[in-house]
Design a protein around this motif. Structure first.
Motif, mmCIF file in Angstrom:
data_model
loop_
_atom_site.group_PDB
_atom_site.id
_atom_site.type_symbol
_atom_site.label_atom_id
_atom_site.label_comp_id
_atom_site.label_asym_id
_atom_site.label_seq_id
_atom_site.Cartn_x
_atom_site.Cartn_y
_atom_site.Cartn_z
ATOM 1 N N VAL A 45 21.431 -17.949 1.714
ATOM 2 C CA VAL A 45 20.251 -18.558 2.317
ATOM 3 C C VAL A 45 19.163 -17.560 2.683
ATOM 4 N N PHE A 46 19.525 -16.339 3.014
ATOM 5 C CA PHE A 46 18.542 -15.415 3.561
ATOM 6 C C PHE A 46 17.438 -15.062 2.567
ATOM 7 N N ARG A 47 17.760 -15.026 1.283
ATOM 8 C CA ARG A 47 16.738 -14.730 0.281
ATOM 9 C C ARG A 47 15.696 -15.840 0.197
ATOM 10 N N ASP A 48 16.042 -17.025 0.721
ATOM 11 C CA ASP A 48 15.125 -18.163 0.659
ATOM 12 C C ASP A 48 14.298 -18.336 1.929
ATOM 13 N N VAL A 49 14.602 -17.588 2.986
ATOM 14 C CA VAL A 49 13.909 -17.801 4.254
ATOM 15 C C VAL A 49 13.121 -16.565 4.680
ATOM 16 N N VAL A 50 12.779 -15.710 3.712
ATOM 17 C CA VAL A 50 12.035 -14.502 4.025
ATOM 18 C C VAL A 50 10.690 -14.503 3.304
ATOM 19 N N ASN A 51 9.839 -13.578 3.694
ATOM 20 C CA ASN A 51 8.505 -13.448 3.124
ATOM 21 C C ASN A 51 8.573 -12.601 1.851
ATOM 22 N N THR A 52 8.202 -13.193 0.720
ATOM 23 C CA THR A 52 8.260 -12.473 -0.558
ATOM 24 C C THR A 52 6.873 -12.243 -1.161
ATOM 25 N N LYS A 53 5.825 -12.335 -0.359
ATOM 26 C CA LYS A 53 4.476 -12.213 -0.918
ATOM 27 C C LYS A 53 4.144 -10.792 -1.364
ATOM 28 N N HIS A 54 4.960 -9.810 -0.982
ATOM 29 C CA HIS A 54 4.719 -8.429 -1.418
ATOM 30 C C HIS A 54 5.473 -8.118 -2.713
ATOM 31 N N GLN A 55 6.052 -9.142 -3.314
ATOM 32 C CA GLN A 55 6.891 -8.977 -4.490
ATOM 33 C C GLN A 55 6.204 -8.191 -5.605
ATOM 34 N N GLY A 56 4.950 -8.495 -5.873
ATOM 35 C CA GLY A 56 4.257 -7.862 -6.988
ATOM 36 C C GLY A 56 3.729 -6.473 -6.699
ATOM 37 N N THR B 130 7.222 2.265 -1.891
ATOM 38 C CA THR B 130 7.086 1.810 -0.509
ATOM 39 C C THR B 130 5.743 1.128 -0.332
ATOM 40 N N VAL B 131 5.743 0.004 0.375
ATOM 41 C CA VAL B 131 4.506 -0.704 0.685
ATOM 42 C C VAL B 131 4.338 -0.739 2.196
ATOM 43 N N LYS B 132 3.135 -0.384 2.656
ATOM 44 C CA LYS B 132 2.821 -0.464 4.075
ATOM 45 C C LYS B 132 2.311 -1.866 4.380
ATOM 46 N N ILE B 133 3.004 -2.573 5.265
ATOM 47 C CA ILE B 133 2.611 -3.921 5.662
ATOM 48 C C ILE B 133 1.847 -3.813 6.973
ATOM 49 N N ILE B 134 0.578 -4.202 6.950
ATOM 50 C CA ILE B 134 -0.266 -4.084 8.126
ATOM 51 C C ILE B 134 -0.142 -5.334 8.996
ATOM 52 N N GLY B 135 0.197 -5.131 10.257
ATOM 53 C CA GLY B 135 0.265 -6.225 11.219
ATOM 54 C C GLY B 135 -0.747 -5.989 12.315
ATOM 55 N N LEU B 136 -1.907 -6.600 12.212
ATOM 56 C CA LEU B 136 -2.982 -6.367 13.178
ATOM 57 C C LEU B 136 -2.792 -7.189 14.447
ATOM 58 N N ASN C 102 8.099 -15.442 8.111
ATOM 59 C CA ASN C 102 7.385 -14.170 8.134
ATOM 60 C C ASN C 102 8.125 -13.077 8.874
ATOM 61 N N ALA C 103 9.278 -13.397 9.441
ATOM 62 C CA ALA C 103 10.001 -12.416 10.244
ATOM 63 C C ALA C 103 10.464 -11.229 9.408
ATOM 64 N N ILE C 104 10.970 -11.489 8.213
ATOM 65 C CA ILE C 104 11.495 -10.435 7.346
ATOM 66 C C ILE C 104 10.732 -10.431 6.030
ATOM 67 N N ALA C 105 10.290 -9.245 5.614
ATOM 68 C CA ALA C 105 9.635 -9.080 4.309
ATOM 69 C C ALA C 105 10.684 -8.591 3.305
ATOM 70 N N PHE C 106 10.635 -9.163 2.098
ATOM 71 C CA PHE C 106 11.647 -8.852 1.079
ATOM 72 C C PHE C 106 10.998 -8.806 -0.296
ATOM 73 N N ALA C 107 11.445 -7.890 -1.114
ATOM 74 C CA ALA C 107 10.975 -7.821 -2.508
ATOM 75 C C ALA C 107 12.131 -7.355 -3.374
ATOM 76 N N ASP C 108 12.232 -7.909 -4.565
ATOM 77 C CA ASP C 108 13.311 -7.537 -5.469
ATOM 78 C C ASP C 108 12.868 -7.680 -6.911
ATOM 79 N N GLY C 109 13.717 -7.255 -7.808
ATOM 80 C CA GLY C 109 13.428 -7.399 -9.232
ATOM 81 C C GLY C 109 14.526 -6.792 -10.085
ATOM 82 N N ILE C 110 14.712 -7.353 -11.273
ATOM 83 C CA ILE C 110 15.623 -6.758 -12.251
ATOM 84 C C ILE C 110 14.873 -5.600 -12.899
#
Length: 272
Positions: free
Chosen positions: A24-35, A42-48, A225-233
């Motif tokens: 379930v956890f892969r379905d309840v996280v933020n994946t907008k940084h995937q690309g 490493t990607v810096k996620i800005i939280g203003l 939005n609590a957890i950011a996640f990105a993956d790929g083959i």
């Protein structure tokens, strides 16, 4: 894997893979940084922070413009998993089935489960925590969940906007299920996503991959939005091993996750 004595046995043409875990956890996280990420990146996620709201007094000067502080979080792709599997030509021919196809499906499921478990393990570093608690009754299960919601509400988190999830162990659900305000077992679309009910406007999901520290399960209430996640083959290669008459496939899977909005997640440390 060795397949022998095929001629003396009738082998089914249907592959039976191991039972897939409840992921379930892969379905309840933020994946907008995937690309934006790849292997070793490493990607810096800005939280203003929000601008300060001030009171204006007519006829007086306003204060100077502020520079809002930022809370940058690093999302690192630092997890690497792979499988490398081979099927002998003779075995494949005599089995009268697609052994490799079944193995690849099982491999994909295993990689997904590894990522799911990794995301769940991040809960051990959550800052909003319900301390270790023994839960043996339905009333206690409801009390723990209600306490977790209170922590979120005190942080100003909106839990009724359709993006909040309650991720719990099967044993905890068996105690908590009677408190659900809505059951979704007849909603095919919801059930296919692992959603089995709702409580306080949040979706309830079961997981076999809840992190356990040896004593407690780390169940959680969290927004998407609590957890950011990105993956790929990263790479998949089909090849013929030099020393064998066989087909082989190897696949490398990379991923990373980070708690990006710690105020939007509450960990419930519970045990039987």
């Amino acid at each position: 894997m060795a397949y022998t004595n095929f001629k003396a046995t009738i082998w089914s043409k249907h592959i039976e893979n191991e039972l897939a875990k409840l992921m379930v956890f892969r379905d309840v996280v933020n994946t907008k940084h995937q690309g934006e990420v790849g292997r070793g990146k490493t990607v810096k996620i800005i939280g203003l922070t929000n601008p300060t709201i001030k009171t204006y007094v007519p006829g007086t000067e306003i204060s100077g413009a502020e520079t809002p502080s930022d809370n940058a979080t690093s999302l690192e792709i630092n997890q690497y998993k792979y499988f490398n599997v081979m099927v002998d030509d003779v075995d494949q021919a005599q089995a009268d089935t697609e052994i490799m196809k079944g193995l690849l499906a099982g491999g994909a499921n295993g990689l997904a489960a590894a990522a799911d478990s990794y995301i769940a393990s991040l809960l051990k570093s959550a800052t909003n925590v319900i301390p270790t608690t023994q839960v043996t009754t339905a009333a206690k299960a409801k009390e723990i969940v209600d306490s977790a919601f209170e922590k979120l509400w005190e942080k100003g988190v909106n839990t009724a906007n359709g993006s909040t999830y309650i991720c719990i162990s099967p044993w905890f659900y068996s105690l908590f299920k009677n408190a659900l305000t809505e059951t979704l077992t007849n909603n095919v679309d919801m059930v296919s996503k692992g959603i089995i009910g709702m409580y306080n406007g949040a979706y309830v999901k079961l997981s076999n991959n809840i992190y356990n520290d040896g004593t407690d399960d780390y169940c959680a209430i969290m927004t998407k939005n609590a957890i950011a996640f990105a993956d790929g083959i990263e790479k998949t290669d089909a090849y013929r091993p030099d020393s064998s008459f066989a087909d082989a496939v190897k696949s490398l899977y990379t991923y990373g996750a980070v708690i990006a909005r710690p105020e939007q997640i509450v960990c419930m440390k519970v045990h039987k």
